[in-house]
Scaffold this active site. Structure first.
Site, PDB file in Angstrom:
ATOM      1  N   GLY A  12       0.837  -1.208   0.000  1.00 55.73           N
ATOM      2  CA  GLY A  12       0.000   0.000   0.000  1.00 55.73           C
ATOM      3  C   GLY A  12       0.864   1.246   0.000  1.00 55.73           C
ATOM      4  CB  ALA A  13       4.334   1.721  -0.997  1.00 59.51           C
ATOM      5  CE1 TYR A 154      -9.647  -0.156   7.857  1.00 62.09           C
ATOM      6  CE2 TYR A 154     -10.314   0.605  10.029  1.00 62.09           C
ATOM      7  CZ  TYR A 154      -9.420   0.626   8.975  1.00 62.09           C
ATOM      8  OH  TYR A 154      -8.294   1.417   9.052  1.00 62.09           O
ATOM      9  CB  VAL A 155     -13.816  -3.317  13.813  1.00 62.18           C
ATOM     10  CG1 VAL A 155     -13.500  -3.789  15.222  1.00 62.18           C
ATOM     11  CG2 VAL A 155     -14.088  -1.814  13.812  1.00 62.18           C
TER      12      VAL A 155
HETATM   13  P1  NAP Z   1      -5.137   5.227   1.688  1.00 64.06           P
HETATM   14  O1  NAP Z   1      -4.606   6.576   1.421  1.00 64.06           O
HETATM   15  O2  NAP Z   1      -6.487   4.850   1.185  1.00 64.06           O
HETATM   16  O3  NAP Z   1      -4.054   4.158   1.150  1.00 64.06           O
HETATM   17  C1  NAP Z   1      -4.327   2.801   1.124  1.00 64.06           C
HETATM   18  C2  NAP Z   1      -3.192   2.115   0.405  1.00 64.06           C
HETATM   19  O4  NAP Z   1      -3.475   0.699   0.367  1.00 64.06           O
HETATM   20  C3  NAP Z   1      -3.030   2.588  -1.011  1.00 64.06           C
HETATM   21  O5  NAP Z   1      -1.662   2.723  -1.307  1.00 64.06           O
HETATM   22  C4  NAP Z   1      -3.641   1.446  -1.838  1.00 64.06           C
HETATM   23  O6  NAP Z   1      -2.960   1.357  -3.067  1.00 64.06           O
HETATM   24  C5  NAP Z   1      -3.304   0.258  -0.959  1.00 64.06           C
HETATM   25  N1  NAP Z   1      -4.140  -0.900  -1.221  1.00 64.06           N
HETATM   26  C6  NAP Z   1      -5.483  -1.012  -1.062  1.00 64.06           C
HETATM   27  N2  NAP Z   1      -5.878  -2.231  -1.459  1.00 64.06           N
HETATM   28  C7  NAP Z   1      -4.768  -2.889  -1.871  1.00 64.06           C
HETATM   29  C8  NAP Z   1      -4.539  -4.175  -2.384  1.00 64.06           C
HETATM   30  N3  NAP Z   1      -5.528  -5.055  -2.588  1.00 64.06           N
HETATM   31  N4  NAP Z   1      -3.266  -4.532  -2.694  1.00 64.06           N
HETATM   32  C9  NAP Z   1      -2.251  -3.671  -2.501  1.00 64.06           C
HETATM   33  N5  NAP Z   1      -2.409  -2.433  -2.024  1.00 64.06           N
HETATM   34  C10 NAP Z   1      -3.660  -2.055  -1.720  1.00 64.06           C
HETATM   35  O7  NAP Z   1      -5.200   4.931   3.248  1.00 64.06           O
HETATM   36  P2  NAP Z   1      -4.218   5.248   4.478  1.00 64.06           P
HETATM   37  O8  NAP Z   1      -4.962   6.106   5.403  1.00 64.06           O
HETATM   38  O9  NAP Z   1      -2.857   5.641   3.997  1.00 64.06           O
HETATM   39  O10 NAP Z   1      -4.184   3.785   5.113  1.00 64.06           O
HETATM   40  C11 NAP Z   1      -3.015   2.987   5.205  1.00 64.06           C
HETATM   41  C12 NAP Z   1      -3.242   1.952   6.293  1.00 64.06           C
HETATM   42  O11 NAP Z   1      -3.443   2.617   7.544  1.00 64.06           O
HETATM   43  C13 NAP Z   1      -4.490   1.103   6.083  1.00 64.06           C
HETATM   44  O12 NAP Z   1      -4.248  -0.244   6.462  1.00 64.06           O
HETATM   45  C14 NAP Z   1      -5.506   1.723   7.012  1.00 64.06           C
HETATM   46  O13 NAP Z   1      -6.498   0.800   7.411  1.00 64.06           O
HETATM   47  C15 NAP Z   1      -4.611   2.142   8.164  1.00 64.06           C
HETATM   48  N6  NAP Z   1      -5.184   3.173   9.029  1.00 64.06           N
HETATM   49  C16 NAP Z   1      -5.491   4.397   8.540  1.00 64.06           C
HETATM   50  C17 NAP Z   1      -6.045   5.354   9.392  1.00 64.06           C
HETATM   51  C18 NAP Z   1      -6.407   6.740   8.938  1.00 64.06           C
HETATM   52  O14 NAP Z   1      -6.994   7.492   9.749  1.00 64.06           O
HETATM   53  N7  NAP Z   1      -6.084   7.139   7.732  1.00 64.06           N
HETATM   54  C19 NAP Z   1      -6.306   5.029  10.730  1.00 64.06           C
HETATM   55  C20 NAP Z   1      -5.987   3.764  11.193  1.00 64.06           C
HETATM   56  C21 NAP Z   1      -5.427   2.838  10.322  1.00 64.06           C
HETATM   57  P3  NAP Z   1      -3.614   0.941  -4.487  1.00 64.06           P
HETATM   58  O15 NAP Z   1      -5.020   1.469  -4.500  1.00 64.06           O
HETATM   59  O16 NAP Z   1      -2.692   1.581  -5.471  1.00 64.06           O
HETATM   60  O17 NAP Z   1      -3.532  -0.547  -4.517  1.00 64.06           O
END
Ligand code: NAP
Length: 247
Positions: A12-13, A154-155
């Site tokens: 998810g980079a 998700y949870v």
């Molecule tokens: P984001 O901006 O939506 O980024 C999500 C990333 O995951 C994207 O790079 C996406 O890339 C990748 N991804 C999604 N499905 C994928 C798949 N099947 N295979 C490979 N890559 C995949 O979200 P973020 O906020 O940065 O979240 C990153 C992590 O932090 C997640 O696990 C999220 O649950 C966790 N998190 C976020 C928050 C928050 O408040 N933002 C809070 C708690 C936890 P592609 O679409 O290019 O594949």
């Protein structure tokens, strides 16, 4: 906290927290393999990593597919022979109340957020065991500890990641491999920008520090757990949540 000479794979980079992890680990000296589905965005992040003077290897990756994970990790090992740091960050939401949640939305979230980490860990561990060294960091969430209505899929995935972290940590501790989770709170990324304004405002009222976290603040916690300074920490959940939940 130098990561000079280390190789990291971040899932998810292509944006958000994953991109921030790539940049922060590269700043600390690591070369970084970048996995996600959007190859154009990965190429842009690779350029940012290279501008920091480190090597970047973008690999197309869908963590929900075991075959795709195998292919991507194979490419990294072919290019760089080993992976020292795995950051399981890829994640999605498909929110709804449980009674309205379609089986497909339940499955997609579990397959991506939880099984994706399983696939990556399974394929990266053998090399870490052989080298008697390694760092695995799973990105969970504050809601994996507190629960949250409308996010049962998700949870469940994020609570599952915490269980996975502790079980694998116990399995591989004798090989000097550490496995930890980072549990972000409410972080300003595309994931939370998609929420309605009133939901964002309500969430903010639960944060004692009174602001959203930044993707870089999460990445700095990941860097710590990836470093030698965290060598005696394993099976831990590091909260980076502005006080939203105090374990
Ligand atoms: P984001 O901006 O939506 O980024 C999500 C990333 O995951 C994207 O790079 C996406 O890339 C990748 N991804 C999604 N499905 C994928 C798949 N099947 N295979 C490979 N890559 C995949 O979200 P973020 O906020 O940065 O979240 C990153 C992590 O932090 C997640 O696990 C999220 O649950 C966790 N998190 C976020 C928050 C928050 O408040 N933002 C809070 C708690 C936890 P592609 O679409 O290019 O594949």
């Amino acid at each position: 906290m130098s990561l000079e000479g280390r190789v990291a794979l971040i899932t998810g980079a292509s944006q958000g927290i994953g991109r921030a992890c790539a940049l922060v680990l590269a700043e600390a000296g690591a070369d970084v393999a970048l996995g996600a589905r959007n190859v154009e965005k990965l190429a842009a992040v690779a350029g940012e990593v290279e501008a920091l003077g480190r090597k970047a290897l973008p690999v197309p990756l869908d963590v929900a597919s075991g075959d795709s994970v195998k292919d991507a990790i194979g490419k990294v090992l072919e290019a760089w022979q080993h992976i020292d740091i795995l950051v399981n960050n890829a994640g999605i939401t498909r929110d709804n109340l449980l009674l309205r949640m379609k089986p497909a939305d339940w499955e997609e979230v579990l397959r991506t957020n939880l099984e994706g980490a399983y696939h990556c860990i399974r394929l990266v561990l053998p090399g870490m065991v052989r080298r008697r060294a390694g760092r695995i960091i799973n990105i969970s969430s504050v809601v994996g500890q507190t629960g949250n209505p409308g996010q049962s899929n998700y949870v469940a995935s994020k609570a599952g990641l915490i269980g996975l972290t502790k079980a694998v940590a116990a399995e591989v501790a004798s090989r000097s491999i550490t496995v930890n989770a980072v549990a972000p709170g409410f972080v300003d990324t595309a994931m939370t920008q998609a929420l309605p304004a009133e939901v964002r405002q309500k969430l903010l009222s639960f944060v004692p520090l009174g602001r959203m976290g930044t993707d870089r603040e999460i990445a700095l916690a990941v860097k710590f757990l990836a470093s030698d300074d965290a060598a005696y920490i394993t099976g831990h959940v590091l909260n980076v949540n502005g006080g939203m939940f105090m374990a």
